[in-house]
Design an enzyme around this catalytic site. Structure first.
Site, PDB file in Angstrom:
ATOM      1  N   GLU A 165      16.352  72.905 -84.187  1.00  0.00           N
ATOM      2  CA  GLU A 165      17.541  72.056 -84.059  1.00  0.00           C
ATOM      3  C   GLU A 165      17.905  71.300 -85.334  1.00  0.00           C
ATOM      4  O   GLU A 165      17.843  70.059 -85.380  1.00  0.00           O
ATOM      5  CB  GLU A 165      17.364  71.090 -82.873  1.00  0.00           C
ATOM      6  CG  GLU A 165      17.175  71.825 -81.554  1.00  0.00           C
ATOM      7  CD  GLU A 165      17.114  70.905 -80.341  1.00  0.00           C
ATOM      8  OE1 GLU A 165      16.956  69.693 -80.519  1.00  0.00           O
ATOM      9  OE2 GLU A 165      17.236  71.429 -79.220  1.00  0.00           O
ATOM     10  N   GLU A 359      15.477  77.335 -75.627  1.00  0.00           N
ATOM     11  CA  GLU A 359      15.320  76.173 -74.742  1.00  0.00           C
ATOM     12  C   GLU A 359      16.472  76.142 -73.748  1.00  0.00           C
ATOM     13  O   GLU A 359      17.615  76.415 -74.115  1.00  0.00           O
ATOM     14  CB  GLU A 359      15.353  74.836 -75.516  1.00  0.00           C
ATOM     15  CG  GLU A 359      14.151  74.563 -76.372  1.00  0.00           C
ATOM     16  CD  GLU A 359      14.193  73.193 -77.056  1.00  0.00           C
ATOM     17  OE1 GLU A 359      14.880  72.283 -76.554  1.00  0.00           O
ATOM     18  OE2 GLU A 359      13.545  73.069 -78.110  1.00  0.00           O
TER      19      GLU A 359
HETATM   20  O1  IFM Z   1      12.586  67.692 -75.753  1.00  0.00           O
HETATM   21  C1  IFM Z   1      13.627  68.179 -76.533  1.00  0.00           C
HETATM   22  C2  IFM Z   1      13.107  69.166 -77.554  1.00  0.00           C
HETATM   23  O2  IFM Z   1      12.116  68.619 -78.351  1.00  0.00           O
HETATM   24  C3  IFM Z   1      14.230  69.627 -78.448  1.00  0.00           C
HETATM   25  N1  IFM Z   1      15.348  70.087 -77.675  1.00  0.00           N
HETATM   26  C4  IFM Z   1      15.827  69.263 -76.604  1.00  0.00           C
HETATM   27  C5  IFM Z   1      14.674  68.867 -75.702  1.00  0.00           C
HETATM   28  C6  IFM Z   1      15.184  68.007 -74.544  1.00  0.00           C
HETATM   29  O3  IFM Z   1      15.869  66.893 -75.008  1.00  0.00           O
END
Ligand code: IFM
Length: 463
Positions: A165, A359
């Protein structure tokens, strides 16, 4: 109708080191920016930090058993940068690498594909002497770290996530100061984001030097941006926001350089050119090293036009959806169709690049009930809705290689502390006890069969 996924589709779950490991002083680990930041009063809700988390550095065998019980074919985890190069530039700590080598071997023994993230935000604090990601030396430090990990694990790990990210690192870490290292400066955020992308390029080169067949990518936090109304102004706001959040990262990784529209927004807001930050040769050093795109998808952004002011450097606002829409306990709108459309858009705009959901998940606070089980019906619904959307995208031609749910375990949610629970597995923090939630049992059935039934059989715990 049962929806079948491709036979080689990777079914998995994801975590990151700082969010689950604890044992921050073990085996020569250095201090990371997150310990420093979490120690600031008010930085973390509830005042916690990652020093205990899920105790996974010690309980890793138990976690591998869980992954196996859930029938997962892939597991995304991160190596802690501070365990491998404790002081940022200097010697490599082999005890840290030993730990991850044991872990990767245990996954492989169970037939689980490791998806290894190099930077999931726990940069060594020592690198703050040069400004952290704001300083260009961070790129060399990251390449040194990537080289050490790839030298040890390149012979057995295929899927590598260089950066997790980049936009969130830039936004929360350096523009708003809500994550480590807590810097609030727009110019710093642009430099940090750029160096994170250069770090991707340098790390991908280091990985490929050790493992030519490795598949390197970034996990991008992608937020589809929709206009709040049909007005021309709101459409422009949505497009501008898309440049800020999505295209600013997607385009350079694809070798196209930064999008002109967003560069103009930054240069206007900063009152200067970005030529001193984005130097000749940088576009080439970032692009062409992306073997796949990692998609971190949670929700969309509904955008409206708005005036520029001290708190808004760009002419747009997130206004959110109107009306009563489904939401997680954290208030995030649940929109599976946006994931389908996002995958199709990536397929259209960056053709030929494999995609993986690195994710996807949501916050639901359910805990164990009288029967000792966790009946997290809403997480199950969220999971099924998003898997249907992924299936639709695949049917329409999107090359989606896998789905990694966030998260395997409830864990430390950064500045929100331990309150938000994202796990397929409930963690009782005082004892570390793990309980597979109903959503985890449902997911296990899907992962085992590779199929998404319309009607779920009654949820039964393993055995
Ligand atoms: O927990 C986080 C993760 O570390 C990075 N992406 C978003 C998730 C949820 O907020």
């Amino acid at each position: 109708m049962t929806r079948s996924f491709p036979p080689d589709f990777l079914w998995g779950a994801a975590t990151s080191a700082y969010q689950i490991e604890g044992s921050l002083d073990a085996d020569g680990r250095g201090r990371s920016v997150w310990e420093e930041f979490a120690a600031r009063p008010g930085a973390v809700e509830g005042g916690g930090d990652g020093s205990w988390a899920c105790d996974s550095y010690r309980r890793w065998r138990e976690d591998v058993d869980l992954i196996d019980e859930l029938g997962l074919g892939a597991y995304r985890f991160s190596v802690s940068w501070s365990r491998v190069v404790p002081d940022g530039h200097g010697p490599v700590e082999s005890r840290g690498l030993d730990h991850y080598e044991r872990f990767v071997d245990a996954l492989l023994d169970r037939g689980v594909e490791p998806v290894l993230t190099l930077n999931h935000w726990d940069m060594p604090q020592a690198l703050m002497a040069d400004g952290g990601w704001v300083g260009r030396r961070s790129v060399d430090a990251f390449a040194h770290y990537a080289d050490a990990v790839a030298a040890r694990l390149g012979d057995r790990v295929t899927w590598w996530v260089t950066q997790n990210e980049p936009w969130i690192i830039s936004l929360l870490g350096y523009q708003l100061g809500l994550h480590a290292p807590g810097v609030a400066d727009l110019g710093a955020s642009v430099a940090a984001g750029h160096h994170v992308l250069l770090g991707h390029g340098a790390a991908a080169d280091a990985i490929h030097a050790h493992a030519p067949a490795a598949r390197t990518g970034c996990a991008l936090s992608l937020f589809p941006c929709d206009p709040a109304t049909e007005s021309v102004a709101d459409a422009a706001a949505a497009d501008g926001s898309d440049g800020y959040v999505n295209r600013w990262y997607l385009d350079p990784l694809a070798g196209r350089g930064y999008p002109d529209d967003m560069r103009a927004h930054y240069e206007r807001a900063l009152g200067r050119s970005l030529d001193d930050v984005i130097r000749p040769g940088d576009t080439e050093a970032i692009g062409g090293r992306q073997d796949w795109i990692g998609v971190n998808y949670y929700t969309r952004r509904v955008m409206a036009a708005g005036p520029i002011d001290a708190a808004h450097p760009f002419p747009w606002r997130v206004v959110g959806p109107s009306g009563d829409v489904p939401r997680t306990d954290e208030g995030w709108e649940i929109v599976p169709d946006s994931l389908r459309d996002l995958l199709l858009r990536l397929h259209r705009d960056y053709p030929g690049t494999p995609l993986m959901i690195t994710e996807n998940g949501g916050v639901f606070g359910d805990g164990p009930t009288h029967d000792g089980r966790v009946h997290d019906v809403r997480r199950t619904d969220l999971l099924l809705g998003h898997l249907r959307a992924v299936h639709q995208a695949i049917e329409a031609g999107a090359p989606v290689a896998g789905y990694l749910h966030w998260s395997l375990l409830d864990n430390f949610e950064w500045s929100l502390g331990y309150r938000p629970r994202f796990g397929l597995v409930h963690v009782d923090y005082p004892t570390g006890r793990r309980t597979v939630k109903d959503s985890g049992h449902v997911y296990a059935g899907i992962a085992r069969t590779g199929a998404l039934p319309d009607h779920l059989p009654e949820i039964a715990p393993f055995g």
